[in-house]
Write an enzyme that holds these catalytic residues in place. Structure first.
Site, PDB file in Angstrom:
ATOM      1  N   ASP A  52       0.841  -1.191   0.000  1.00 48.61           N
ATOM      2  CA  ASP A  52       0.000   0.000   0.000  1.00 48.61           C
ATOM      3  C   ASP A  52       0.883   1.251   0.000  1.00 48.61           C
ATOM      4  O   ASP A  52       1.870   1.322   0.730  1.00 48.61           O
ATOM      5  CB  ASP A  52      -0.898  -0.002   1.246  1.00 48.61           C
ATOM      6  CG  ASP A  52      -1.847   1.174   1.279  1.00 48.61           C
ATOM      7  OD1 ASP A  52      -2.833   1.155   0.538  1.00 48.61           O
ATOM      8  OD2 ASP A  52      -1.568   2.134   2.034  1.00 48.61           O
TER       9      ASP A  52
ATOM     10  N   GLU B  80       0.046  -1.719  -5.050  1.00 50.20           N
ATOM     11  CA  GLU B  80      -1.272  -1.105  -5.248  1.00 50.20           C
ATOM     12  C   GLU B  80      -1.113   0.353  -5.661  1.00 50.20           C
ATOM     13  O   GLU B  80      -0.458   1.140  -4.969  1.00 50.20           O
ATOM     14  CB  GLU B  80      -2.077  -1.200  -3.942  1.00 50.20           C
ATOM     15  CG  GLU B  80      -3.503  -0.720  -4.049  1.00 50.20           C
ATOM     16  CD  GLU B  80      -3.696   0.753  -3.680  1.00 50.20           C
ATOM     17  OE1 GLU B  80      -4.780   1.289  -3.954  1.00 50.20           O
ATOM     18  OE2 GLU B  80      -2.760   1.342  -3.119  1.00 50.20           O
TER      19      GLU B  80
END
Length: 821
Positions: free
Chosen positions: A540, A581
């Site tokens: 992330d 991501e």
């Protein structure tokens, strides 16, 4: 005696002998063992034999010993018995008398009892205890087997060998004449175990747990060959085999090719991409804890549906952003325990877990140490000190932070209004700015009159008046500097110092990737995630981590790829796949750059493309995208809904502005919300709604969308609320307050609500589609996928792997589909 010269000449002209009847070949000595020699075994034995003879002759020259022990080892069910028997047959034809000894005769318990004991150990001590038992002296009679190998080496003519059948009464000993035997072939999973003494030439038949499981099924060994527990045992066996191999091992690949040890290590260290369906949940989404998630996975309807489970990061010790502000990667015991994660492993379900590369919570031990010790902190450089970073690239302001020159500011990408700064008070009272890309909160406790008397020496009556003014300002959300000290000016500095000394923070502080301590933290985190059962680690906010003055602070190239490559080396060490991501428009091609660097990537395009195809009854753009994924061999994780919103930004370039706006209008009309990019109007980022509500809560559309997802290339990720036909949750939005629009698709369900949901046809039919994707052999990572659009409203997707085939015919005009298997 082995005639070395004669053997050397023969090997130069050797060709594989013709085998008229494979059933005539003498096999290992385990009673009742089912040995099925086929063309693949013969092909592999033919590859191995010349090298084996060379090794035997070299060993003889070096030791002058005619008694040689060869171990044919590998994963359970990989074909050791067959290939070991063929090698022994060839050696006999070649002039070396050979005996095949089955190591499966030497556990302390018969197979049925040993399997039961393995399960008992796992239940009592978990995966770690089971791992310690497998292939150990507790499980295997290594002392007795080593005695046999020693007797053979010493030339003992007759040796007593154990025979172990499948039942307790099928256990006896035979005396075997070894007087003329030159080579003993030990065929056994543990043939190169560190407890086995005397093996001269180890041969490893390399395989994956998936391949050994398929082979076990064909041999029908012990029943329940595809149970989750058996799958876990195979994985643990594989880990041991990998550790036991060395430079002297003859290694044969799964395709029948001899490979070097270094190649073997590279193959085995590279995590395998699995493409079975993955459930996506918060740890408290179902029943309040992971036990609820496990209960869902154990209901008959969900049996065999999921290969993986993505548990969102509130499973860790976190504060803000529903888990994405991590204090520590230890488990949040409110939601789950280590034993819960072990149950996923026992069910054969691996995990996908989050690793937030760019930042850590201000409540992390590292940041708290910085606040406590200031410049003397061990972690002084763990976070990015703003002024130190920008020194020489801007001007100091009266507020105590450097304002970068405009040329540098123009390169900046902001996630919130203003500079990404959190002013942190040091122990000496100095205010120091630190880089803070995402959330932050600064809190002040109310001041009590007694505090002012004790800390500032103010008379009590005066302290009461001042504390009333202070607390009213703080209650109104204003800063301490805005307090009106009229009439009490002489106390202003003392009172403000007291208030600020008790300042509290929440937020996510950017990490300094130039610090060696950050890389120690990265490795420790990956090790922890692997220990929890992660096979995929979602990265992330990775694109914000690399920063340099004059460069972009988002997707800075090439520094972003350099960072990922360093993280990948650590991930390979712990055998996990990385899933970076990032949201970016299609035209930017960021998804393709990630794929070309060898990473999995999110298919953030499928959710919006499906809505577009359903509403316009036109599947052609959907086909174009799927063709690209297939042709470019992009490893994707696809989805419909998720914990975030339905992506819009990503669609730019695949769909026209008008088509994207049409999606927005439709979803908003059905009760959804629009999230603009970083607060900028008309810079759409995503729409927030459950996928079921985004489709108008139309069962036909939801089922068609799920069917297409299950046949789309990639690994399907399934949001728990989608599969349970969840609708927009407006009450939760109200409770969340401003900015809580994402909660529309994050409803926590009780087990009673789940039990009611699974009775709905829209739910049960989705589970059927997911189970098909997880169990049908056509859906293999090496399958051929063909996508066709016979008409603009018809989409056909065909998966073919070997003799297996699965076909979807989807009609976007009638919202119907047919699955042909």
């Amino acid at each position: 005696m082995i005639n070395r010269k004669e053997m050397k000449n023969k090997i130069l002209t050797w060709s594989p002998p013709h085998i008229e009847d494979v059933n005539s070949i003498m096999t290992g000595d385990m009673p009742g063992d089912k040995v099925c020699i086929d063309k693949e075994h013969i092909k592999k034995a033919n590859v191995l034999f010349p090298l084996l003879v060379e090794r035997i002759l070299a060993f003889k020259e070096g030791t002058h010993n005619d008694k040689i022990i060869v171990a044919v080892h590998g994963g359970s069910g990989v074909g050791k018995s067959e290939i070991g028997s063929l090698l022994a047959h060839y050696l006999k034809v070649f002039g070396m008398e050979t005996y095949v000894l089955s190591g499966d005769n030497y556990p302390h318990r018969i197979p049925k009892d040993n399997d039961a004991h393995r399960e008992k150990i796992f239940k009592e001590g978990g995966r770690e205890a089971l791992n310690a038992y497998l292939g150990s002296s507790q499980e295997i009679d290594f002392e007795g087997l080593n005695k046999i190998l020693r007797q053979f080496k010493e030339g003992q003519a007759e040796i007593s060998l154990k025979r172990m059948g499948r039942t307790q009464d099928a256990l006896w000993y035979d005396t075997v004449d070894f007087s003329n035997v030159h080579v003993m072939v030990v065929e056994w999973t543990h043939g190169h175990n560190e407890n086995l003494i005397g093996v001269d030439i180890p041969i490893l038949l390399n395989s994956t747990p998936e391949e050994t499981l398929a082979h076990r099924k064909s041999r029908n060994r012990d029943g329940q060959t595809d149970s989750p527990f058996t799958t876990m045992v195979l994985e643990l066996e594989q880990e041991k085999l990998k550790r036991q191999a060395d430079e002297q091992t003859i290694i044969l690949s799964k395709s029948g090719r001899l490979i070097r040890y270094k190649t073997f290590k590279n193959i085995m260290d590279k995590p395998v991409a699995k493409i079975g369906p993955m459930l996506n949940v918060y740890p408290d989404s179902i029943g309040g804890t992971l036990k609820g998630v496990l209960e869902l996975l154990n209901i008959p309807l969900a049996k065999d549906c999921f290969e993986s489970c993505y548990i969102l990061p509130s499973i860790f010790d976190t504060d803000l952003d529903r888990g994405f502000s991590v204090i520590d990667y230890k488990l949040n015991t409110l939601y789950g325990q280590q034993e819960d994660l072990e149950r996923f492993k026992a069910m054969g379900i691996d995990l996908k877990l989050d690793f937030i590369l760019n930042h850590a919570s201000v409540l992390s031990k590292e940041f708290q140490d910085l606040v406590k010790n200031g410049r003397e902190s061990k972690y002084a450089d763990f976070f990015i000190q703003w002024n130190k970073f920008w020194e020489g690239y801007g001007q100091m302001t009266s507020e105590g932070y450097i304002l970068p020159d405009e040329a540098y500011l123009n390169q900046m990408f902001f996630r919130k209004p203003g500079l990404p700064i959190l002013m942190v008070r040091m122990p000496d009272g100095e205010e120091v700015p630190y880089w803070n890309t995402f959330y932050q909160e600064v809190r002040y406790d109310p001041v009590d009159a007694v505090d002012l008397v004790q800390a500032c020496g103010i008379q009590y009556a005066t302290a009461q008046l001042i504390s009333q003014r202070v607390n009213q300002v703080l209650k109104d959300g204003q800063r301490p500097m805005e307090i009106d000290f009229s009439g009490f000016e002489i106390y202003k500095k003392q009172v403000l110092d007291l208030i600020e000394s008790k300042r509290k923070y929440l937020g996510q502080m950017d990490l300094n990737i130039q610090s060696p301590l950050v890389w120690e933290f990265y490795e420790k985190t990956l090790k922890s995630l692997k220990s929890y059962g992660a096979s995929i680690v979602r990265l992330d906010a990775f694109a914000y981590a690399p920063k340099k003055p004059g460069e972009k602070n988002f997707l800075n190239e090439p520094d972003t790829w350099t960072l990922l490559e360093k993280v990948k080396k650590l991930a390979n060490k712990y055998e996990v796949k990385l899933l970076p991501e990032i949201h970016a428009s299609y035209v930017q091609g960021t998804y393709k750059k990630i794929a070309r660097q060898g990473y999995m990537t999110y298919d953030f395009f499928l959710p919006g493309l499906l809505i577009d195809a359903l509403e316009r009854q036109d599947a052609r753009v959907l086909k174009t995208w799927m063709d690209e994924v297939i042709e470019e061999d992009i490893q994707t994780v696809n989805m419909l809904g998720c914990h975030d919103g339905i992506p819009l930004l990503d669609l730019k370039g695949l769909l026209s502005q008008e088509q994207i706006q049409n999606i927005i209008d439709i979803v908003v009309e059905r009760g959804g919300y629009v999230k603009d990019l970083h607060g900028a109007k008309n810079m759409y980022y995503q729409v927030n709604a459950t996928y079921y509500s985004a489709l108008g809560e139309d069962d036909r559309k939801m089922l068609l969308a799920r069917a297409v997802q299950m046949f789309a290339p990639g690994k399907p990720q399934v949001w728990y609320l989608d599969v349970l036909a969840g609708v927009n949750d407006y009450e939760t939005i109200k409770k969340a307050g401003p900015g809580g629009h994402k909660e529309i698709n994050r409803t926590n369900l009780s087990m009673d609500e789940v039990k009611a949901k699974v009775k709905l046809p829209i739910v049960s039919r989705q589970f059927e589609l997911i189970r098909l994707r997880n169990t049908h052999q056509a859906f293999h990572r090496d399958a051929k996928i063909v996508v066709e659009t016979p008409t603009k409203s018809t989409l056909v997707i065909i998966w073919t792997y070997k003799e297996h085939k699965a076909k979807l015919v989807a009609d976007f005009s009638e919202y119907s589909f047919e699955v042909i298997v």
